[in-house]
Every structure is written in structure tokens, then in C-alpha cells.
Design a protein around this motif. Sequence first.
Motif, short mmCIF file in Angstrom:
data_model
loop_
_atom_site.label_atom_id
_atom_site.label_comp_id
_atom_site.label_asym_id
_atom_site.label_seq_id
_atom_site.Cartn_x
_atom_site.Cartn_y
_atom_site.Cartn_z
N MET A 131 -2.07 3.75 9.26
CA MET A 131 -1.41 3.03 8.18
C MET A 131 0.11 3.24 8.22
SD MET A 131 -3.97 3.23 4.87
CE MET A 131 -4.39 4.98 4.98
N LEU A 132 0.55 4.46 8.49
CA LEU A 132 1.99 4.70 8.58
C LEU A 132 2.61 3.96 9.75
CD1 LEU A 132 2.35 8.51 7.72
CD2 LEU A 132 2.91 6.54 6.29
N ALA A 133 1.85 3.84 10.85
CA ALA A 133 2.35 3.07 11.99
C ALA A 133 2.56 1.61 11.60
CB ALA A 133 1.38 3.18 13.16
N ASP A 134 1.62 1.07 10.84
CA ASP A 134 1.76 -0.32 10.38
C ASP A 134 2.95 -0.47 9.46
OD1 ASP A 134 -0.39 -1.30 11.82
OD2 ASP A 134 -1.82 -1.11 10.17
N ILE A 135 3.16 0.51 8.59
CA ILE A 135 4.30 0.45 7.67
C ILE A 135 5.61 0.53 8.44
CG2 ILE A 135 5.49 1.65 5.80
CD1 ILE A 135 2.71 2.54 4.80
N ALA A 136 5.69 1.46 9.40
CA ALA A 136 6.91 1.62 10.19
C ALA A 136 7.24 0.37 10.98
CB ALA A 136 6.78 2.83 11.11
N ARG A 137 6.19 -0.32 11.44
CA ARG A 137 6.38 -1.53 12.23
C ARG A 137 6.41 -2.78 11.35
NH1 ARG A 137 2.31 -0.38 17.40
NH2 ARG A 137 3.83 0.76 18.67
N GLU A 138 6.42 -2.57 10.04
CA GLU A 138 6.46 -3.66 9.07
C GLU A 138 5.28 -4.61 9.23
OE1 GLU A 138 10.31 -5.43 9.17
OE2 GLU A 138 11.29 -3.65 8.34
N ASN A 139 4.15 -4.04 9.59
CA ASN A 139 2.91 -4.81 9.70
C ASN A 139 1.96 -4.38 8.57
OD1 ASN A 139 0.84 -6.44 10.69
ND2 ASN A 139 0.10 -4.85 12.09
N ARG A 140 2.41 -4.63 7.36
CA ARG A 140 1.72 -4.07 6.19
C ARG A 140 0.99 -5.13 5.37
NH1 ARG A 140 7.01 -2.07 2.92
NH2 ARG A 140 7.52 -1.25 4.98
N HIS A 141 0.71 -6.27 5.96
CA HIS A 141 0.18 -7.38 5.18
C HIS A 141 -1.20 -7.10 4.59
CE1 HIS A 141 -1.10 -7.94 9.37
NE2 HIS A 141 -2.19 -8.49 8.88
N GLU A 142 -1.95 -6.16 5.20
CA GLU A 142 -3.29 -5.86 4.69
C GLU A 142 -3.31 -4.63 3.80
OE1 GLU A 142 -5.98 -5.57 7.93
OE2 GLU A 142 -5.75 -7.63 8.58
N LEU A 143 -2.16 -4.01 3.56
CA LEU A 143 -2.10 -2.80 2.76
C LEU A 143 -1.62 -3.12 1.34
CD1 LEU A 143 -0.39 -0.36 5.29
CD2 LEU A 143 -2.81 -0.45 4.69
N PRO A 144 -2.31 -2.60 0.32
CA PRO A 144 -1.85 -2.80 -1.07
C PRO A 144 -0.46 -2.20 -1.25
CG PRO A 144 -4.09 -1.91 -1.00
CD PRO A 144 -3.57 -1.82 0.39
N GLU A 145 0.35 -2.84 -2.04
CA GLU A 145 1.73 -2.39 -2.23
C GLU A 145 1.80 -0.97 -2.81
OE1 GLU A 145 4.64 -3.63 -1.29
OE2 GLU A 145 3.46 -5.12 -0.21
N ASP A 146 0.88 -0.64 -3.72
CA ASP A 146 0.93 0.70 -4.29
C ASP A 146 0.58 1.77 -3.25
OD1 ASP A 146 -1.69 -0.16 -4.11
OD2 ASP A 146 -2.35 0.85 -5.95
N GLU A 147 -0.29 1.42 -2.30
CA GLU A 147 -0.63 2.34 -1.22
C GLU A 147 0.54 2.51 -0.26
OE1 GLU A 147 -3.41 4.89 0.90
OE2 GLU A 147 -2.98 4.27 -1.15
N VAL A 148 1.24 1.41 0.01
CA VAL A 148 2.43 1.49 0.85
C VAL A 148 3.48 2.39 0.20
CG1 VAL A 148 4.40 0.17 1.76
CG2 VAL A 148 2.07 -0.75 1.94
N ALA A 149 3.68 2.23 -1.09
CA ALA A 149 4.66 3.04 -1.81
C ALA A 149 4.28 4.51 -1.79
CB ALA A 149 4.81 2.54 -3.24
N ARG A 150 2.99 4.79 -1.99
CA ARG A 150 2.52 6.19 -2.00
C ARG A 150 2.70 6.84 -0.64
NH1 ARG A 150 -1.68 9.32 -0.57
NH2 ARG A 150 -2.74 7.59 0.47
N LEU A 151 2.26 6.15 0.42
CA LEU A 151 2.37 6.71 1.76
C LEU A 151 3.82 6.88 2.19
CD1 LEU A 151 -0.52 4.82 3.59
CD2 LEU A 151 -0.38 7.28 3.16
#
Length: 227
Positions: free
Chosen positions: A144-164
Motif C-alpha cells: 500500500m505504501l508503494a502505491d501511495i509513493a507512486r501515486e497509484n492510490r485509486h483503490e485506497l480509501p482516502e482515510d487509509e491513505v492519510a493514516r498510512l
Amino acid sequence: MLDQSRRDQLEHILLALDDRAMVLEELDGFIAGLLVCPEPVPIGEWFAVAFGMTGGPTSVFDTIDQANRVLGLVANYYDDVALTLARQPESYRPLFPIDERNGDVSWELWMEGFAAAMDLRRGAWTKLLDVGGEVTAATAGLFMLADIARENRHELPEDEVARLTRQAPRLIPQWIVALYRHRLNKPEPVRSLADQPAPFVPGRKIGRNEPCPCGSGKKYKRCCGAN
């Protein structure tokens, strides 16, 4: 273990190379990914990825000697991280840049390097999701962090992105230690790079009209063979 002067030398060399080469923080994440990877990756394969030598027409290095000097520093760095994880895991700290203005920790560049190592053995990493316990939790979190770092976060809930994003600097070292511990329990432990063949030491005489092994794309006689 790698002292500060050699680490500074490696950082300076990496910054002097062109943009295909990883910078030190990115390389630190890449090496961590290699050390906890479920399958060993040959040094020749991953070194080429770290320095953008995977099929381009030119190399970031001017000569084989320069490539081997950098390889020696990278090998020392790799072994230093491995020793820390094996002997003092509580002391392991990823190399995260810190914003001197506000103290914010930037983990994304490190994570991009780690994700590049995951890409080398994606299938093996996916299998860790079935192991269970802290291994699965660590693997899923790093995916999940790899997806966030690569800005590939379309399947992740925003609150989960913020928490991670907020907890990543604390979670990443815990997850790396857990995965390294799991890797050491496998039949084939992580080897020191000193025990592995260097990719830039030719096993036979190079023909003058053959491609130069430094990766430049030129004939040997027009490249390192001309020195």
C-alpha cells in the motif's frame, strides 16, 4: 561496517551520476527490499536496475573501473544494512530525508526504491500475503505504501491513505525487521555480497569488437578497451 566518510563518498558519487542512477535515500530503500525479498536477486541484475543499465544505449559509468569502485561502495553499504538487521534490529533506521524547516519526515523516495526491489520478484512478494501474522501485515502495508509513493492510490480509501502516510516513518522499520526475521528463517539465508561474483569482472578475455561490459553500448575497443 560502512563509516560516515564512505557513506558520504557514496552519496556524492550517486549525485554526480545522471538521473538514471538512484540517489542514496532511494538506494537505501532498494537495498532494504533486496534484503527482505523472499527470493535472492543476483547482484548483476539488481545493480543494473539501481543504475539504469537495463537496455539503454549508454551507461552512467565511463569505465569498468569506475563501475567497480561504485559497486564496492554499494556492496559495503548493503552489508552494513544487513549486519544491522541481523545483529541490532532495534537500531535499524531507514534513511528518510527530513525537512529542516519543519521536521517533516519524507519517506516516499525511500519507498520508491523499495518498490523497485519488489518489482524484481513480484510473484514471490505476493506469496507472502498468504503466510499470515506479522509477515502478511507487513507485506500488505508495504504494498500500500508503494502505491501511495507512486501515486497509484485509486483503490485506497482516502482515510487509509492519510493514516498510512502519517504512520509510515514508524511502521516501515518495524515491517522491515519482521520481514528480515522471516527471511532468515528460510532455508537459504541472505548472503554477504562479498561471497557473490562481481558483475563487472569478466570471466574471459573480451573481444575488441564485442559490446563493452560496462553497459555503454559501445564496442569494447571504443570504450573501456581504449583506456
